[in-house]
Structures are given as structure tokens and as C-alpha cells.
Design a protein around this motif. Structure first.
Motif, PDB file in Angstrom:
ATOM      1  N   GLN A  45      48.807  -6.864  75.408  1.00  0.00           N
ATOM      2  CA  GLN A  45      48.094  -7.405  74.249  1.00  0.00           C
ATOM      3  C   GLN A  45      46.987  -6.422  73.901  1.00  0.00           C
ATOM      4  O   GLN A  45      46.117  -6.111  74.737  1.00  0.00           O
ATOM      5  N   ALA A  46      47.015  -5.912  72.692  1.00  0.00           N
ATOM      6  CA  ALA A  46      46.000  -4.947  72.273  1.00  0.00           C
ATOM      7  C   ALA A  46      44.645  -5.611  72.112  1.00  0.00           C
ATOM      8  O   ALA A  46      44.543  -6.799  71.775  1.00  0.00           O
ATOM      9  N   ALA A  47      43.590  -4.844  72.366  1.00  0.00           N
ATOM     10  CA  ALA A  47      42.243  -5.325  72.094  1.00  0.00           C
ATOM     11  C   ALA A  47      42.089  -5.556  70.587  1.00  0.00           C
ATOM     12  O   ALA A  47      42.805  -4.939  69.783  1.00  0.00           O
ATOM     13  N   PRO A  48      41.181  -6.446  70.166  1.00  0.00           N
ATOM     14  CA  PRO A  48      41.007  -6.726  68.737  1.00  0.00           C
ATOM     15  C   PRO A  48      40.800  -5.449  67.920  1.00  0.00           C
ATOM     16  O   PRO A  48      39.961  -4.617  68.241  1.00  0.00           O
ATOM     17  N   GLY A  49      41.644  -5.302  66.897  1.00  0.00           N
ATOM     18  CA  GLY A  49      41.538  -4.161  66.007  1.00  0.00           C
ATOM     19  C   GLY A  49      42.087  -2.859  66.560  1.00  0.00           C
ATOM     20  O   GLY A  49      41.964  -1.815  65.921  1.00  0.00           O
ATOM     21  N   LYS A  50      42.720  -2.914  67.739  1.00  0.00           N
ATOM     22  CA  LYS A  50      43.169  -1.696  68.408  1.00  0.00           C
ATOM     23  C   LYS A  50      44.690  -1.517  68.403  1.00  0.00           C
ATOM     24  O   LYS A  50      45.194  -0.582  69.020  1.00  0.00           O
ATOM     25  N   ILE A 114      43.859   4.408  76.758  1.00  0.00           N
ATOM     26  CA  ILE A 114      44.790   3.281  76.705  1.00  0.00           C
ATOM     27  C   ILE A 114      44.159   2.048  77.336  1.00  0.00           C
ATOM     28  O   ILE A 114      44.248   0.931  76.795  1.00  0.00           O
ATOM     29  N   LYS A 115      43.501   2.226  78.464  1.00  0.00           N
ATOM     30  CA  LYS A 115      42.865   1.096  79.147  1.00  0.00           C
ATOM     31  C   LYS A 115      41.811   0.442  78.254  1.00  0.00           C
ATOM     32  O   LYS A 115      41.687  -0.789  78.206  1.00  0.00           O
ATOM     33  N   GLU A 116      41.071   1.244  77.518  1.00  0.00           N
ATOM     34  CA  GLU A 116      40.032   0.719  76.629  1.00  0.00           C
ATOM     35  C   GLU A 116      40.607  -0.009  75.413  1.00  0.00           C
ATOM     36  O   GLU A 116      39.890  -0.768  74.751  1.00  0.00           O
ATOM     37  N   SER A 117      41.883   0.198  75.118  1.00  0.00           N
ATOM     38  CA  SER A 117      42.514  -0.405  73.932  1.00  0.00           C
ATOM     39  C   SER A 117      43.337  -1.640  74.265  1.00  0.00           C
ATOM     40  O   SER A 117      43.991  -2.202  73.385  1.00  0.00           O
TER      41      SER A 117
END
Length: 249
Positions: A45-50, A114-117
Motif C-alpha cells: 500500500q503506497a503512502a498517501p500521494g506516493k 521505496i521504504k519511505e513511499s
């Protein structure tokens, strides 16, 4: 049932009336001839807006990994799932290949980006069909039906057999058969299947099959009737998620 999560299916990047007779169990739930190839499956699941940024990052990493000798992933979204072809643990996790992957992605700091997204991720190692068969289907298809199952205790073999019975039913109706994947380790899903279709219209074609043909196909596959396929499946599962997805090119 819709999947609870917005998944990234990274395949490199997803019923209880009895019938007249129970499906026979077998001692080997994942025969080597049917499920010979190892995949790492990432549900993300992508981070919001990512979302778009994450897709680009995965595409970049796939290119980098290919240069280091890895197979390119198979990918779908909404759910989003990536299938990473490994072949076997011994092939994929050699010291040499691990070093090449690490060296290849370090300059762009891909792992960190990638981890941050990512807001949520679940990984599963599963045995599935030969890679060549899966690539051929993905090359011809752009629409997917993914089903994921956790079996009831002692019902894994029955669940696997039910998946085979549904494939026999689909084959009789000249519909695409599901690719079956069996958990080795990781997330809790015991079995998941992927049906590959050209598009939404192709997926919906089964609704146009005459009732008498559906009836005959169901009985030939071992079901009491088409309407009893879902109830029969429920006899073997504790949890079931399914979703529709499109290809990421």
C-alpha cells in the motif's frame, strides 16, 4: 469480496452446502510438477500521494536488478501486487547475486526511497507455475482476478483440490484457468490464484455461457451444480480476499 487493503501485487510485482462427494485429499499439497518455481510476492500500500512515485521507483529497481542478473518482476495494480521471480532460494540468495543487487541499487538509494513511499507491506514466498507459462499469459493479458485464501485447519489439501476443480470447470467452458500459488513462508495466505484475461469484457464472458453448458461443466469437474461452487469452497477456508487488477506496463 473486495480486498480490505489497496495492494500492490508485486509479482516480480492478488459459498457452504456440501456436494455429493468430498474432494479427495492428496499427500503432497504442492506437487513439484505443478508448483515448481519460487516467487517472492509483495503486497504493498503506497503512502498517501506516493503511488505514482512508488511505481516509478519499482520500475527503476527492476531495471537495476535485471542488470545484476535477476528476472524482471510481474506487476499489477488496484490491488497492487508484484511477483518477483526467484526460481529457488539457492539461486537467488547466493552471496554473489546478493552483493550485485546491493551494489546496483546503492547509488540511487532505491531501498531507502521505496521504504519511505510505502505505508504498508506484506511479503510472501510461494511456489507457483513455471515462469515461462506465467510470462506468456501476462504478455497476452491485461486484466487479472486475484483470490487469496487461508485454509481451515486440516483443509489445505481440500482447498488445493477445489482450486484444481474450478480450473477443470473453466477449461470445460473454454475460459482461462487460474495459476495456483502455494505458500512456503511469510504472510499467512496458504494459497492464492491469478486468473489472467485480455480485458474486463473477456473476464465477464463466462456470464454468457448457456446454463446447460455450465451445469455439465460443473458436474464434470466434481461439483453438484454451478451454484454450489462457492458454497463448496467455503467448507475449506477461514479467510478469503479477492480483487480485480490491471497490468502495470
Amino acid at each position: 469480496m473486495r480486498n480490505k487493503h489497496v495492494l500492490v501485487l508485486l509479482f516480480l510485482f492478488c459459498w457452504a452446502a456440501p456436494i455429493c462427494c468430498a474432494a479427495p485429499a492428496f499427500s503432497d499439497p504442492a506437487p513439484a510438477g505443478q508448483n515448481p518455481y519460487l516467487y517472492k510476492v509483495s503486497l504493498v500500500q503506497a503512502a498517501p500521494g506516493k503511488m505514482l512515485e512508488l511505481i516509478d521507483l519499482y520500475k527503476t529497481r527492476a531495471t537495476v536488478y535485471q542488470a545484476s542478473g535477476d528476472e524482471s518482476p510481474l506487476w499489477m495494480r488496484h490491488s497492487q501486487m508484484i511477483l518477483f521471480p526467484l526460481g529457488s532460494y539457492s539461486d537467488y540468495y547466493t552471496s554473489e547475486r546478493m552483493a550485485k543487487r546491493k551494489q546496483a541499487e546503492q547509488p540511487a538509494k532505491l531501498a531507502e526511497k521505496i521504504k519511505e513511499s510505502i505505508a504498508w507491506q506484506e511479503d510472501l514466498f510461494a511456489y507457483g507455475p513455471p515462469l515461462a507459462d506465467l510470462r506468456k499469459a501476462f504478455a497476452a493479458g491485461a486484466f487479472f482476478h486475484v483470490e487469496m485464501f487461508i485454509s481451515l485447519p486440516g483443509k489445505f489439501a481440500d482447498l488445493y483440490k477445489e482450486r484444481e476443480m474450478e480450473n477443470a470447470y473453466s477449461k470445460a467452458l473454454k475460459q482461462p484457468e487460474n495459476f495456483i500459488f502455494v505458500r512456503d513462508q511469510g504472510a499467512a495466505w496458504d494459497i492464492f490464484t491469478i486468473g489472467v484475461f485480455r480485458d474486463l469484457k473477456h473476464y465477464a464472458e463466462s456470464a454468457d455461457v448457456p446454463a446447460k453448458d455450465q451445469e455439465a461443466a460443473a458436474k464434470a469437474a466434481g461439483f453438484e451444480a454451478p451454484s454450489q461452487i462457492g458454497p463448496y469452497l467455503r467448507r475449506f477456508i477461514r479467510e478469503h480476499h479477492d480483487t480485480l487488477a490491471v497490468a502495470v506496463k
